[in-house]
Design a protein around this motif. Structure first.
Motif, PDB file in Angstrom:
ATOM      1  N   ALA A   1       0.822  -1.208   0.000  1.00 46.86           N
ATOM      2  CA  ALA A   1       0.000   0.000   0.000  1.00 46.86           C
ATOM      3  C   ALA A   1       0.853   1.254   0.000  1.00 46.86           C
ATOM      4  O   ALA A   1       0.408   2.326  -0.387  1.00 46.86           O
ATOM      5  CB  ALA A   1      -0.925   0.011   1.203  1.00 46.86           C
TER       6      ALA A   1
ATOM      7  N   TRP B   1      -7.086   3.438  -1.940  1.00 44.82           N
ATOM      8  CA  TRP B   1      -8.234   2.958  -1.190  1.00 44.82           C
ATOM      9  C   TRP B   1      -9.549   3.136  -1.928  1.00 44.82           C
ATOM     10  O   TRP B   1     -10.614   2.891  -1.387  1.00 44.82           O
ATOM     11  CB  TRP B   1      -8.349   3.667   0.154  1.00 44.82           C
TER      12      TRP B   1
ATOM     13  N   TRP C   1     -11.385  10.778  -0.470  1.00 46.14           N
ATOM     14  CA  TRP C   1     -11.507  11.286   0.904  1.00 46.14           C
ATOM     15  C   TRP C   1     -12.324  10.290   1.721  1.00 46.14           C
ATOM     16  O   TRP C   1     -13.473  10.030   1.412  1.00 46.14           O
ATOM     17  CB  TRP C   1     -12.151  12.666   0.913  1.00 46.14           C
TER      18      TRP C   1
ATOM     19  N   TRP D   1     -12.346  10.266   5.334  1.00 40.10           N
ATOM     20  CA  TRP D   1     -12.437  10.660   6.739  1.00 40.10           C
ATOM     21  C   TRP D   1     -11.698   9.659   7.633  1.00 40.10           C
ATOM     22  O   TRP D   1     -12.134   9.331   8.715  1.00 40.10           O
ATOM     23  CB  TRP D   1     -13.891  10.792   7.200  1.00 40.10           C
TER      24      TRP D   1
ATOM     25  N   PRO E   1      -8.805   8.850  10.221  1.00 43.55           N
ATOM     26  CA  PRO E   1      -8.364   9.788  11.271  1.00 43.55           C
ATOM     27  C   PRO E   1      -7.215  10.701  10.846  1.00 43.55           C
ATOM     28  O   PRO E   1      -7.202  11.879  11.166  1.00 43.55           O
ATOM     29  CB  PRO E   1      -7.925   8.855  12.398  1.00 43.55           C
TER      30      PRO E   1
ATOM     31  N   THR F   1      -8.579  13.286   8.595  1.00 43.25           N
ATOM     32  CA  THR F   1      -9.393  14.212   9.358  1.00 43.25           C
ATOM     33  C   THR F   1      -8.517  15.203  10.107  1.00 43.25           C
ATOM     34  O   THR F   1      -8.769  16.408  10.092  1.00 43.25           O
ATOM     35  CB  THR F   1     -10.275  13.448  10.350  1.00 43.25           C
ATOM     36  N   TRP F   2      -7.479  14.682  10.729  1.00 40.43           N
ATOM     37  CA  TRP F   2      -6.633  15.592  11.507  1.00 40.43           C
ATOM     38  C   TRP F   2      -5.815  16.513  10.616  1.00 40.43           C
ATOM     39  O   TRP F   2      -5.510  17.639  10.998  1.00 40.43           O
ATOM     40  CB  TRP F   2      -5.765  14.817  12.504  1.00 40.43           C
TER      41      TRP F   2
ATOM     42  N   PHE G   1      -6.969  17.720   7.936  1.00 42.28           N
ATOM     43  CA  PHE G   1      -7.979  18.710   7.600  1.00 42.28           C
ATOM     44  C   PHE G   1      -8.173  19.695   8.757  1.00 42.28           C
ATOM     45  O   PHE G   1      -8.216  20.907   8.557  1.00 42.28           O
ATOM     46  CB  PHE G   1      -9.283  17.979   7.272  1.00 42.28           C
ATOM     47  N   ILE G   2      -8.251  19.145   9.972  1.00 39.86           N
ATOM     48  CA  ILE G   2      -8.415  20.014  11.144  1.00 39.86           C
ATOM     49  C   ILE G   2      -7.240  20.988  11.245  1.00 39.86           C
ATOM     50  O   ILE G   2      -7.408  22.184  11.465  1.00 39.86           O
ATOM     51  CB  ILE G   2      -8.540  19.170  12.429  1.00 39.86           C
TER      52      ILE G   2
ATOM     53  N   PHE H   1      -0.648  16.401  17.224  1.00 38.50           N
ATOM     54  CA  PHE H   1      -1.539  15.296  17.555  1.00 38.50           C
ATOM     55  C   PHE H   1      -1.727  14.387  16.356  1.00 38.50           C
ATOM     56  O   PHE H   1      -1.751  13.161  16.479  1.00 38.50           O
ATOM     57  CB  PHE H   1      -2.897  15.813  18.032  1.00 38.50           C
TER      58      PHE H   1
ATOM     59  N   VAL I   1      -5.097   6.139  17.786  1.00 39.01           N
ATOM     60  CA  VAL I   1      -6.235   5.913  16.922  1.00 39.01           C
ATOM     61  C   VAL I   1      -5.820   4.948  15.815  1.00 39.01           C
ATOM     62  O   VAL I   1      -4.729   5.058  15.290  1.00 39.01           O
ATOM     63  CB  VAL I   1      -6.695   7.245  16.281  1.00 39.01           C
ATOM     64  N   SER I   2      -6.677   3.997  15.511  1.00 42.17           N
ATOM     65  CA  SER I   2      -6.300   3.113  14.407  1.00 42.17           C
ATOM     66  C   SER I   2      -7.066   3.535  13.167  1.00 42.17           C
ATOM     67  O   SER I   2      -8.213   3.941  13.230  1.00 42.17           O
ATOM     68  CB  SER I   2      -6.619   1.672  14.743  1.00 42.17           C
TER      69      SER I   2
END
Ligand code: HEM
Lengths: 362, 615
Positions: free
Chosen positions: A201, A294, A298, A300, A302, A305-306, A308-309, A344, A353-354
């Motif tokens: 991958a 995948w 997009w 989402w 983790p 997402t982070w 993006f945050i 983070f 977080v997995s």
């Protein structure tokens, strides 16, 4: 095949040796920076204090920001007109501090030694990263150990490039090298992963693009965050002086030698603003890669997402800077929150977080 | 403005307020950022008598409040707050299991948290990114964004069509300033200034006694483009969500797939998707190849996964060969075929009591660990008769390991993912497998509630481990099962259709370009005033004003000044009269003298580089 494996193993151990050696030299650099600060504390420059407390205060605050006149020397014939620069309205006109050495000759000498040692250890660490890459025959970003050693190399590289561009950044040396040592310590003890190849991958040229820019952005954001933190300290110091208070001796000694808070603030802003488009690109490159790997660009996940945050947080910071009432400390807090999100994303998400990004190797 | 001269004493005394206004005008429209002034609604006001009066009052009130609300929504402050809420809102989705990503995890979370589960459910925390509140945030942001862009675009067009504003009266108040006295005529100086500015691609014109110039409009253009690109990106993303389809299909080597809804093992789609939207194509899987690391600490990690396919587009397109790998999907029109999983499908032959072949198939088994320890079920639903001549169904529960540890070495746990020493372990059932009950069955599990397990003569459970080629005879002459030497592999494909991704990409690339323009280009203005003073000597004043953080402004002004100066050099008159310093002293406002002792005489170049240096 076996001889190849043997060379690879050999290279991997060379890499380890280089990383340990660079840590040793960074430690020396660390002590040299400490010496610079210590010797610098002998000097009694207090430009900030004098600009903000003595009779200067009355004039500067009553009549708005003062004009800084730079003259080319009394009698010299002018070849070109001088440009008079005035601080932006509303900001204090405080001169920059002289740097860690505080104008002390011995301090300056140690500072130079520290920078030379930093260059040396940077080269050694760079060699360590390179041999690691050669030993695994791929980009050295397959797990957190490799990520960490590359990250600190790039952060130091950014610092050295800024120095080479003759930017006034030597004050960054001590905080930066301290954290680089922590980062490397963490890498060789907790995060160490023996060298090996990637799972399928991770086989994609987008890996090189996405991960290299991610590391680079992180390192630059980090430099910006150090600037922001120092800005906050320096700003409180200036506020205290301007308000008639007397800061502690240690604070005075250290903060007097740093650039003016407005300079630190600008430094942090420029760093963050300059790298923000690249961070945007990093996320998009990641999305393209995700689309290939995948099925959806997009998900989402983790990590996505982070990122993006983090991106939104930095966008908030830039917006805050563009809006009058939010400059200064408030904007600085947003910048720190944004960097905390980045941190983070890197440590927190890998460990707690997995998700699909489970390459961390921890 | 033009009638005032530099020595005008009245101007020296001009009140600060007037000056600020003057400066404000000079700096106005240097961007299109909205000013954050809060305009209240009408909040009451006079109410006329009668029904008409109250109607107009109500209308006025409503429009007043609507305008107030709109101004709030499109203000930078609210944009900032919404941005914050968006990032805060995204956090729970990364920490709490999400149905979209892993429905099983959500179920086990709910099972483990009896109080939190229902609460999270009610708050939509198991599907944050499609929840009402998350949508509300981004839709508000979206509206705010549009409400922000439209007026800014008009404003920008207006700025492009108008000329840079004239020079403020006191240029000394601007962030960068230069002055000198010269023998050249004021007109000549202005002409020289126009040339110098034109060469640097400023938009310049003469307004009264001064040249006004501006540059860097691309910054604003980039910024607008960036925000518009965000809208494009968002619309493309939403479009993709509504019209997407996303399904899985397990294909054994030698088998094929045609892209119709019924052929999927499992298909999910967006709310506006219809099955006619599926791109027509079909493919056959010829061979799956997996190789694995043999040595080292990562022994067993996959090195290559590839599936050799032949496919055809449409119902009767030409057959083409291709290889699908991880990261390298097959693109057919809007559809993409990804390789997402793989496993083994042992070929087994089942014979009944008379020795007739009643079942000969490859049976896909599901892997349960990284070394492909697999399990599944073999179901013989038709055609089997037992030793007594009765029709029955036959079922085998199957465990498979591609690499067996060796006889006597414990359990059926695979040691390595490749087919080094494959072993198939079976137990057998007979009776009814419940396949006639009409309830859809899991193909990987046996329903043994109406079936009996075969036992050995001494009452033990009948089971055996087979190597390829071996046959297991069922007790009581009830037939046999053979584990054939030819073990097939299967590949799991994900077939995804997500329209709008090209638009998303276009939006993303535009956003980056716009952002770079917006952040790296600074918009700035320069004014050059040339007037005669009381002695009839021409006084040149130049000043620059930029958007907040432009470090290069003094540098640029210095360069421009040098060019103008070359054509209108400093007057070399009696000392103390015509030098640049003299010129400055005569006009500098009182506050110029209060610089905090910063006469940095040692640094002659500092005038030009000071901004860049003061990081
Ligand atoms: C989707 C959310 C948004 C994002 C990610 C975003 C991002 C950004 C970024 C990164 C900048 C910095 C560029 C610069 O400093 O020149 C910027 C500038 C700006 N944004 Fe946004 N923005 C968003 C929404 C909005 C909204 C809703 C408004 C209007 C209320 C707005 C108005 C502006 C303005 C006026 C500027 C330019 C400020 C200046 O001239 O310096 N943005 N935006």
């Amino acid at each position: 095949m076996n001889s190849l494996a043997a060379t690879n193993e050999h290279l991997a151990s060379v890499s380890n040796t280089l990383i340990y050696s660079s840590m040793a030299v960074y430690t020396l650099a660390f002590f040299a920076y400490i010496a610079e600060w210590l010797f610098g504390s002998r000097s009694k420059v207090a430009r900030t204090a004098s600009a903000l407390t003595k009779e200067g205060t009355g004039a500067a605050s009553a009549q708005g920001p003062a004009v800084t006149v730079r003259s080319a020397g009394g009698t010299a014939v002018l070849e070109r007109p001088q440009v008079v620069v005035r601080a932006a309205a509303g900001s204090r006109d405080v001169p920059d501090g002289p740097g860690a050495h505080g104008g002390d000759e011995q301090g300056d000498m140690y500072g130079r030694i520290a920078v030379s040692l930093t260059v040396l250890s940077f080269l050694i660490e760079f060699g360590g990263v390179l041999t690691r890459a050669l030993s695994v025959r791929r980009a050295p970003w397959g797990n957190m150990y490799e990520f960490n050693i590359t990250f600190s190399t790039v952060a130091v590289g950014v610092f050295l490039v800024l120095l080479a561009l003759r930017k006034n950044v030597r004050w960054l040396g001590l905080p930066l090298i301290t954290t680089v040592l922590l980062d490397l310590g963490l890498a060789v003890t907790v995060l160490y992963t023996a060298s090996d190849q990637l799972v399928p991958a991770l086989h994609s040229y987008w890996l090189y693009i996405h991960v290299s820019t991610a590391i680079f952005c992180g390192a630059v954001f980090y430099v910006g965050a150090v600037g922001t933190i120092l800005y906050l300290f320096k700003d409180s110091y200036e506020n205290k002086l301007a308000g008639g208070g007397t800061p502690g001796r240690f604070a005075t000694s250290v903060l007097e030698r740093l650039p003016a808070s407005s300079s630190l603030d600008k430094f942090a802003y420029r760093i963050n603003a300059a790298v923000f488009p690249l961070w945007t690109f990093t996320i998009i490159a990641g999305a393209i890669w995700a689309g290939d790997a995948w099925g959806r660009y997009w998900n989402w996940d983790p990590k996505e997402t982070w990122s993006f945050i983090t991106w939104v947080a930095y966008a908030g910071y830039l917006h805050a800077r563009a809006t009058a009432g939010w400059k200064g400390r408030k904007a600085a807090y947003i910048a720190l929150i944004a960097f905390a999100c980045w941190l983070f994303n890197y440590y927190g998400v890998n460990i707690f977080v997995s998700g699909k990004h489970s390459y961390a190797g921890v | 403005m033009s009638e005032s001269t530099t020595t005008d004493a009245a101007r020296e005394a001009a009140d600060a307020a007037g000056e600020d206004q003057d400066l404000g005008a000079a700096g106005s429209q240097l961007s299109t950022a909205p000013t954050d002034t809060v305009v209240p609604g009408s909040f009451g006001g006079v109410r006329g008598p009668g029904a008409k009066g109250s109607l107009t009052w109500t209308l006025r009130e409503i429009t007043g409040w609507a305008r107030w609300f709109w101004r709030q929504l499109t203000s930078m402050r609210v944009a900032l707050i919404l941005l914050f809420m968006l990032s805060l809102g995204a956090i729970p989705g990364s920490l709490i299991p999400q149905t979209g990503a892993d429905a099983l995890k959500v179920e086990s979370f709910k099972a483990a948290h009896k109080t939190l589960g229902p609460l999270y459910e009610r708050l939509g925390l198991f599907h944050v990114y499609s929840s009402v509140w998350f949508s509300a945030i981004y839709i508000l942001l979206f509206v705010s964004l549009i409400g922000c862009i439209v007026p800014r675009t008009w404003q920008f067009v207006g700025q492009l069509r108008s000329r840079p504003p004239g020079a403020p009266r006191r240029l000394t108040r601007l962030p960068a300033y230069a002055t000198w006295r010269t023998d050249a005529e004021p007109e000549a100086v202005r002409a020289a200034a126009l040339r110098a500015l034109g060469r640097r691609r400023f938009r310049a014109h003469v307004a009264g006694d001064a040249v006004a110039a501006e540059k860097g409009y691309v910054r604003e253009l980039g910024n607008l483009l960036f925000h518009i690109a965000l809208i494009v990106l968002l619309v493309a993303f939403a479009w993709g969500q509504l019209y997407k389809s996303d399904g899985d299909k397990l294909v054994i080597e030698g088998d094929g797939f045609a892209n119709t809804p019924t052929q999927y093992d499992d298909i999910k789609s967006g709310s506006l998707f219809s099955s006619d939207d599926l791109v027509p194509f079909s493919f056959d899987l010829h061979r799956f190849t997996g190789t694995y690391e043999r040595t080292g600490p990562n022994r067993g990690t996959p090195r290559t996964y590839e599936a050799a396919l032949s496919y055809r587009e449409g119902a009767d397109g030409a057959r083409k060969k291709t290889t699908v790998r991880v990261n390298h999907p097959l693109h057919i029109g809007d559809s993409k075929v990804y390789l997402v999983s793989h496993g083994y499908a042992p070929v087994v032959t089942v014979r009944d009591a008379k020795g007739k072949v009643v079942f000969h198939q490859a049976v896909p088994l599901l892997p349960s660990d990284a070394n492909v320890t697999s399990q599944g079920a073999i179901k013989v639903l038709d055609g089997y008769t037992n030793a007594k001549g009765e029709r029955e169904q036959l079922g085998f529960s199957a465990f498979f390991v591609p690499t067996f540890a060796g006889a006597g070495k414990g359990t059926m746990v695979s040691q390595f993912p490749a087919l080094d020493n494959p072993v198939l372990a079976l137990t057998a059932y007979h009776g009814s497998l419940g396949s006639d009950s009409g309830i859809p069955q899991n193909v990987y599990q046996l329903d043994t509630s109406h079936a009996k397990q075969f036992k050995t003569a001494d009452g033990e459970i009948f089971k055996d481990r087979l190597a390829p080629g071996q046959t297991m005879k069922l007790p009581g002459g009830n037939g046999s099962i053979t584990f054939e030497k030819d073990i097939k592999e299967w590949a799991g494909f994900q077939i995804v259709q997500e329209p709008g991704s090209v638009w998303a990409l276009t939006g993303a690339v535009t956003a980056i370009l716009g952002l770079a323009a917006s952040l790296f280009i600074s918009r700035r203005r320069v004014w050059v005033r040339a007037v005669r003073d009381a002695e009839g000597v021409t006084v040149v004043e130049m000043a620059g004003l930029g958007r907040s953080e432009s470090a290069k402004l003094p540098q640029e002004l210095g360069d421009l000044a040098a060019r103008v100066h070359a054509e209108a050099p400093t007057r070399t008159g009696p000392p103390g009269q015509g030098t640049a310093a003299g010129g400055q002293n005569s006009h500098a406002p009182d506050d110029a003298g209060t610089s905090p002792g910063e006469q940095d005489a040692a640094d002659p170049t500092v005038s030009a580089t000071e901004g860049a240096e003061k990081q």
